[in-house]
Design an enzyme around this catalytic site. Structure first.
Site, PDB file in Angstrom:
ATOM      1  N   SER A   1      29.180  34.858  75.897  1.00 35.13           N
ATOM      2  CA  SER A   1      29.364  33.451  76.273  1.00 35.13           C
ATOM      3  C   SER A   1      28.011  32.811  76.524  1.00 35.13           C
ATOM      4  O   SER A   1      27.259  33.236  77.413  1.00 35.13           O
ATOM      5  CB  SER A   1      30.210  33.354  77.540  1.00 35.13           C
ATOM      6  OG  SER A   1      30.101  32.041  78.060  1.00 35.13           O
TER       7      SER A   1
ATOM      8  N   HIS B   1      36.004  27.801  73.343  1.00 34.03           N
ATOM      9  CA  HIS B   1      36.980  27.843  74.444  1.00 34.03           C
ATOM     10  C   HIS B   1      36.960  26.477  75.128  1.00 34.03           C
ATOM     11  O   HIS B   1      36.001  26.134  75.812  1.00 34.03           O
ATOM     12  CB  HIS B   1      36.574  28.963  75.422  1.00 34.03           C
ATOM     13  CG  HIS B   1      37.428  29.065  76.642  1.00 34.03           C
ATOM     14  ND1 HIS B   1      37.058  29.819  77.746  1.00 34.03           N
ATOM     15  CD2 HIS B   1      38.641  28.541  76.950  1.00 34.03           C
ATOM     16  CE1 HIS B   1      37.997  29.731  78.674  1.00 34.03           C
ATOM     17  NE2 HIS B   1      38.969  28.959  78.217  1.00 34.03           N
TER      18      HIS B   1
ATOM     19  N   ASP C   1      38.401  37.032  79.437  1.00 31.11           N
ATOM     20  CA  ASP C   1      37.202  36.223  79.687  1.00 31.11           C
ATOM     21  C   ASP C   1      37.027  36.047  81.188  1.00 31.11           C
ATOM     22  O   ASP C   1      37.913  35.504  81.860  1.00 31.11           O
ATOM     23  CB  ASP C   1      37.397  34.868  78.987  1.00 31.11           C
ATOM     24  CG  ASP C   1      36.226  33.904  79.159  1.00 31.11           C
ATOM     25  OD1 ASP C   1      35.163  34.333  79.655  1.00 31.11           O
ATOM     26  OD2 ASP C   1      36.384  32.722  78.782  1.00 31.11           O
TER      27      ASP C   1
ATOM     28  N   MET D   1      33.519  22.319  78.737  1.00 28.30           N
ATOM     29  CA  MET D   1      34.140  21.904  80.007  1.00 28.30           C
ATOM     30  C   MET D   1      33.952  20.406  80.195  1.00 28.30           C
ATOM     31  O   MET D   1      32.881  19.874  79.887  1.00 28.30           O
ATOM     32  CB  MET D   1      33.489  22.637  81.177  1.00 28.30           C
ATOM     33  CG  MET D   1      33.521  24.152  81.050  1.00 28.30           C
ATOM     34  SD  MET D   1      32.890  24.915  82.548  1.00 28.30           S
ATOM     35  CE  MET D   1      32.828  26.640  82.037  1.00 28.30           C
TER      36      MET D   1
ATOM     37  N   MET E   1      37.970  24.091  77.831  1.00 29.43           N
ATOM     38  CA  MET E   1      38.516  23.902  79.187  1.00 29.43           C
ATOM     39  C   MET E   1      38.501  22.407  79.460  1.00 29.43           C
ATOM     40  O   MET E   1      37.698  21.896  80.239  1.00 29.43           O
ATOM     41  CB  MET E   1      37.670  24.681  80.195  1.00 29.43           C
ATOM     42  CG  MET E   1      37.947  26.181  80.125  1.00 29.43           C
ATOM     43  SD  MET E   1      36.612  27.160  80.805  1.00 29.43           S
ATOM     44  CE  MET E   1      35.538  27.182  79.380  1.00 29.43           C
TER      45      MET E   1
ATOM     46  N   HIS F   1      30.798  32.873  72.010  1.00 28.59           N
ATOM     47  CA  HIS F   1      31.822  32.158  72.781  1.00 28.59           C
ATOM     48  C   HIS F   1      31.191  30.903  73.385  1.00 28.59           C
ATOM     49  O   HIS F   1      30.185  30.968  74.085  1.00 28.59           O
ATOM     50  CB  HIS F   1      32.332  33.098  73.875  1.00 28.59           C
ATOM     51  CG  HIS F   1      33.446  32.553  74.708  1.00 28.59           C
ATOM     52  ND1 HIS F   1      34.762  32.606  74.316  1.00 28.59           N
ATOM     53  CD2 HIS F   1      33.442  31.975  75.930  1.00 28.59           C
ATOM     54  CE1 HIS F   1      35.526  32.079  75.267  1.00 28.59           C
ATOM     55  NE2 HIS F   1      34.748  31.683  76.258  1.00 28.59           N
TER      56      HIS F   1
ATOM     57  N   ASP G   1      31.794  27.658  75.690  1.00 29.64           N
ATOM     58  CA  ASP G   1      32.651  27.108  76.742  1.00 29.64           C
ATOM     59  C   ASP G   1      32.455  25.601  76.860  1.00 29.64           C
ATOM     60  O   ASP G   1      31.413  25.135  77.331  1.00 29.64           O
ATOM     61  CB  ASP G   1      32.301  27.766  78.088  1.00 29.64           C
ATOM     62  CG  ASP G   1      32.787  29.203  78.152  1.00 29.64           C
ATOM     63  OD1 ASP G   1      33.984  29.439  77.929  1.00 29.64           O
ATOM     64  OD2 ASP G   1      31.959  30.100  78.434  1.00 29.64           O
TER      65      ASP G   1
ATOM     66  N   MET H   1      42.741  34.633  80.967  1.00 33.71           N
ATOM     67  CA  MET H   1      41.568  34.451  81.822  1.00 33.71           C
ATOM     68  C   MET H   1      41.588  35.495  82.939  1.00 33.71           C
ATOM     69  O   MET H   1      42.609  35.686  83.596  1.00 33.71           O
ATOM     70  CB  MET H   1      41.551  33.053  82.431  1.00 33.71           C
ATOM     71  CG  MET H   1      41.263  31.918  81.452  1.00 33.71           C
ATOM     72  SD  MET H   1      39.677  32.054  80.594  1.00 33.71           S
ATOM     73  CE  MET H   1      38.512  31.978  81.962  1.00 33.71           C
TER      74      MET H   1
HETATM   75  C1  DX5 Z   1      34.453  30.758  82.605  1.00 31.14           C
HETATM   76  C2  DX5 Z   1      34.131  30.830  81.148  1.00 31.14           C
HETATM   77  C3  DX5 Z   1      33.601  32.137  80.734  1.00 31.14           C
HETATM   78  C4  DX5 Z   1      32.274  32.512  81.383  1.00 31.14           C
HETATM   79  C5  DX5 Z   1      32.247  34.007  81.508  1.00 31.14           C
HETATM   80  O1  DX5 Z   1      35.210  29.627  82.853  1.00 31.14           O
HETATM   81  O2  DX5 Z   1      35.301  30.591  80.365  1.00 31.14           O
HETATM   82  O3  DX5 Z   1      33.512  32.245  79.327  1.00 31.14           O
HETATM   83  O4  DX5 Z   1      31.173  32.092  80.642  1.00 31.14           O
HETATM   84  O5  DX5 Z   1      31.100  34.364  82.201  1.00 31.14           O
HETATM   85  P1  DX5 Z   1      30.930  35.803  82.886  1.00 31.14           P
HETATM   86  O6  DX5 Z   1      31.062  36.833  81.797  1.00 31.14           O
HETATM   87  O7  DX5 Z   1      29.572  35.742  83.475  1.00 31.14           O
HETATM   88  O8  DX5 Z   1      32.041  35.946  83.900  1.00 31.14           O
HETATM   89 ZN    ZN Z   2      35.223  31.073  78.233  1.00 29.36          ZN
END
Ligand code: DX5
Ligand code: ZN
Length: 225
Positions: free
Chosen positions: A14, A70, A179, A41, A72, A37, A39, A141
């Site tokens: 990620s 991903h 994740d 947000m 969010m 990956h 993210d 998750m």
């Molecule tokens: C959290 C994200 C993850 C995050 C994971 O909301 O969706 O993808 O980057 O990070 P680690 O592996 O550090 O928990």
């Molecule tokens: Zn993620």
């Protein structure tokens, strides 16, 4: 370990844990990964803000490996297709945020992306059992979405196991992804519960050698899956 065991395992670092202003160099450090990956947000579905389609498009153009996006975000029905149009290999939206998850999955597939759906730790997976054919991957998750570096929640494992059992019973080819808090001390339990696709942020980008970290995670997961 036979190579075919490792082939069933995917490690997706990620970039939330990467240095955003050195993205090109950070991406070059994870050439061994299966997917990167990404993210997204929106400061609405989760209390954090990252980046949108313009940044993802630049990452797509720069990354040595395909993108696993991903989302969010609120209202994925409206925004998710744009990420498929950019060329992301997979686009995963949250079940909690979608109005028409099956229609959205079909739209993503029609654009050429793998369709993914994610569930937060408190969201049951049973409503997905009849939708397994509509998705290419399901993300369970293992932390509350929003931030990297949180602790893995082992209480999500029974849910993952129920999903894996059901997928097996139906002969489904769906990938099961986890994740949040995935690292060398937690990946085995997720693999053992049925995950085959692992997102790891801090465990990969926080390592001195991300390539070695990816190889180590892949080995542990293949051994436990
Ligand atoms: C959290 C994200 C993850 C995050 C994971 O909301 O969706 O993808 O980057 O990070 P680690 O592996 O550090 O928990
Ligand atoms: Zn993620």
């Amino acid at each position: 370990m036979p190579r075919h065991d490792q082939d069933r395992i995917r490690i997706n670092p990620s970039i939330l844990a990467a240095d955003f202003v050195n993205m090109q160099a950070e991406l070059a450090r994870i050439a061994e990964a299966d997917f990167v990956h990404v993210d997204v947000m929106d400061n609405h579905f989760v209390p954090n803000l990252t980046f949108g389609p313009q940044m993802v498009e630049r990452i797509q153009a720069t990354s040595p490996v395909p993108l696993d996006v991903h989302l969010m975000i609120a209202d994925p029905d409206r925004w998710a297709p744009e990420y498929a149009e950019i060329g992301a290999a997979s686009v995963t939206f949250h079940l909690e945020a979608a109005t028409e998850p099956v229609a959205l999955a079909r739209r993503l597939r029609s654009i050429g992306a793998r369709a993914g759906v994610a569930v937060k730790p408190a969201t049951p997976v049973e409503s997905l059992f009849d939708l397994l054919d509509d998705f290419d991957q399901i993300l369970v998750m293992t932390v509350e979405p929003g931030f990297g570096g949180q602790s893995f929640m082992p209480e999500t494992m029974p849910k993952l196991r129920r999903l894996a059992d059901e997928a097996k019973r139906r002969g489904s080819a769906v990938w099961l992804q986890v994740d949040g808090g995935i690292g060398e001390s937690t990946i085995a339990q997720a693999a053992e519960a049925g995950a085959d696709t692992f997102v790891a942020g801090s465990a990969v980008f926080g390592a001195a050698d991300p390539g070695l970290a990816i190889t180590a995670l892949r080995g542990i997961a293949a051994h436990s899956h």
